[in-house]
Design a protein around this motif. Structure first.
Motif, PDB file in Angstrom:
ATOM      1  N   ILE A 124      -3.675  -0.377  19.828  1.00  0.00           N
ATOM      2  CA  ILE A 124      -3.532  -1.768  19.392  1.00  0.00           C
ATOM      3  C   ILE A 124      -4.656  -2.620  19.975  1.00  0.00           C
ATOM      4  O   ILE A 124      -5.300  -3.406  19.264  1.00  0.00           O
ATOM      5  N   TYR A 236      -1.897   5.455  13.337  1.00  0.00           N
ATOM      6  CA  TYR A 236      -1.102   4.343  12.803  1.00  0.00           C
ATOM      7  C   TYR A 236      -1.491   3.011  13.446  1.00  0.00           C
ATOM      8  O   TYR A 236      -1.869   2.064  12.756  1.00  0.00           O
ATOM      9  N   ASP A 237      -1.432   2.957  14.786  1.00  0.00           N
ATOM     10  CA  ASP A 237      -1.670   1.712  15.503  1.00  0.00           C
ATOM     11  C   ASP A 237      -3.033   1.106  15.177  1.00  0.00           C
ATOM     12  O   ASP A 237      -3.167  -0.106  15.000  1.00  0.00           O
ATOM     13  N   VAL A 240      -2.970  -0.565  11.720  1.00  0.00           N
ATOM     14  CA  VAL A 240      -2.166  -1.783  11.712  1.00  0.00           C
ATOM     15  C   VAL A 240      -2.884  -2.914  12.440  1.00  0.00           C
ATOM     16  O   VAL A 240      -2.896  -4.069  11.985  1.00  0.00           O
ATOM     17  N   SER A 244      -3.964  -3.728   8.802  1.00  0.00           N
ATOM     18  CA  SER A 244      -2.600  -3.677   8.254  1.00  0.00           C
ATOM     19  C   SER A 244      -2.552  -2.943   6.916  1.00  0.00           C
ATOM     20  O   SER A 244      -1.724  -3.235   6.063  1.00  0.00           O
ATOM     21  N   GLY A 245      -3.471  -1.990   6.744  1.00  0.00           N
ATOM     22  CA  GLY A 245      -3.514  -1.212   5.510  1.00  0.00           C
ATOM     23  C   GLY A 245      -4.391  -1.805   4.433  1.00  0.00           C
ATOM     24  O   GLY A 245      -4.575  -1.185   3.385  1.00  0.00           O
ATOM     25  N   GLU A 252      -4.709   2.495   3.751  1.00  0.00           N
ATOM     26  CA  GLU A 252      -3.380   3.076   3.979  1.00  0.00           C
ATOM     27  C   GLU A 252      -3.508   4.489   4.572  1.00  0.00           C
ATOM     28  O   GLU A 252      -4.419   5.249   4.226  1.00  0.00           O
ATOM     29  N   LYS A 256       1.661   5.059   8.305  1.00  0.00           N
ATOM     30  CA  LYS A 256       2.050   3.704   7.899  1.00  0.00           C
ATOM     31  C   LYS A 256       2.927   3.745   6.648  1.00  0.00           C
ATOM     32  O   LYS A 256       3.865   2.949   6.506  1.00  0.00           O
ATOM     33  N   TYR A 259       6.418   4.585   7.856  1.00  0.00           N
ATOM     34  CA  TYR A 259       7.054   3.441   8.527  1.00  0.00           C
ATOM     35  C   TYR A 259       7.487   2.384   7.522  1.00  0.00           C
ATOM     36  O   TYR A 259       8.608   1.860   7.590  1.00  0.00           O
ATOM     37  N   ASP A 260       6.617   2.065   6.567  1.00  0.00           N
ATOM     38  CA  ASP A 260       6.933   1.007   5.595  1.00  0.00           C
ATOM     39  C   ASP A 260       8.137   1.371   4.741  1.00  0.00           C
ATOM     40  O   ASP A 260       9.001   0.531   4.484  1.00  0.00           O
TER      41      ASP A 260
END
Length: 300
Positions: A124, A236-237, A240, A244-245, A252, A256, A259-260
């Motif tokens: 992140i 993933y992190d 995001v 955010s894709g 994408e 993710k 998760y979505d």
């Protein structure tokens, strides 16, 4: 006069018996959580579970829908691009840095700390840092344009055609230091006599690395490859934090997508199907590694 029979060596199974008994609860918990969770996920991937899991089987419908969804196809393409380039550049750059560090340079500890430091950061934090660096207004593009190069353009996170490469830059920045340390440990394990023999025979250093050292470091390369590949599958992190894709669904990735669908679209069946495909990918990576690491040893 009677001779004493030679003492039999204890069976391999009963060596360190106390330690093995003590590890049984941990093994059972690990198998219950990981193996049980995996089987549970696979089972419910064949259902039409929505908000809550329910045993209403629909066969392969979830998988057919998955592979007919353009968003999933884009995520697989992005993962393939990110994965292949990440593997290549991480191994190449990491090995080159390790080879340079192995020359007994001054301030080696300081350089090693600098290169490894990004790995201590979370994905992140790394994603947010590189989101700022690649921002066209006050990042690299803005700085270069302020120097007078008005036509300079470098905004990968805002260009759907190259956004995955912007994410790749951040991933390499964070992970290459770990690869360097693994490779450096492998290089330090090479017998000094091999280097001396190569110098006596007049073999150029690059040929020594390519035809002698690298083949001897095969276990290190295999282990490093598995570590990198397992991290790639679950990326993933970083995505995001940076995009955010986006833009749209251009960046994408499978994690993710899972998760979505599981926590936002409230479609557990579709999320389970996608996660099962990710599990299959991990198995494809782990099984050959386990065979190469342990299968050959048993034959030997």
């Amino acid at each position: 006069m009677t001779g004493h029979a030679p003492a039999k060596r204890p069976n391999q199974l009963f060596r360190n018996l106390n330690s093995k008994i003590a590890s049984i609860p941990m093994i059972l918990i690990a198998m219950g959580i990981f193996l049980g969770g995996s089987l549970w996920t696979i089972l419910y991937s064949f259902t039409n579970s929505k908000l809550l899991p329910r045993l209403s089987f629909v066969g392969l419908d979830q998988y057919e829908r998955l592979w007919n969804t353009s968003r999933w196809i884009v995520s697989i393409q992005n993962l393939a691009i990110y994965g292949i380039l990440s593997l290549i550049f991480s191994l190449v750059i990491g090995f080159l840095l390790a080879a340079l560090m192995d020359q007994k340079i001054r301030f080696e500890n300081a350089f090693r700390t600098i290169f490894l430091y990004p790995f201590a950061l979370s994905f992140i934090v790394t994603g947010l840092v590189w989101q700022w660096i690649l921002n066209p207004e006050f990042g690299i593009q803005g700085i270069v344009r302020s120097l007078g190069f008005e036509n300079f353009t470098f905004d990968p996170l805002y260009n759907p055609d190259i956004v995955i490469y912007g994410i790749l830059i951040a991933g390499l920045w964070q992970g290459t230091g770990l690869v360097m340390c693994l490779m450096l440990a492998g290089l330090r394990g090479i017998d000094e006599d091999i280097w001396k023999a190569a110098r006596v025979d007049g073999i150029p250093m690059w040929r020594t690395y390519l035809f002698v050292v690298i083949p001897m470091m095969r276990p290190v390369f295999i282990t490093t490859l598995v570590i990198i590949a397992s991290g790639i599958v679950k990326v993933y992190d970083l995505v995001v934090a940076q995009t955010s894709g986006g833009p749209g669904n251009a960046s994408e990735v499978p994690a993710k997508y899972v998760y979505d669908y599981m926590f936002q679209a409230q479609n557990l069946g579709q999320g389970f199907a996608a996660s099962t495909m990710m599990l299959l990918t991990v198995a494809i990576i782990i099984i050959p590694w386990a065979y190469l690491e342990f299968g050959g040893k048993k034959r030997g």
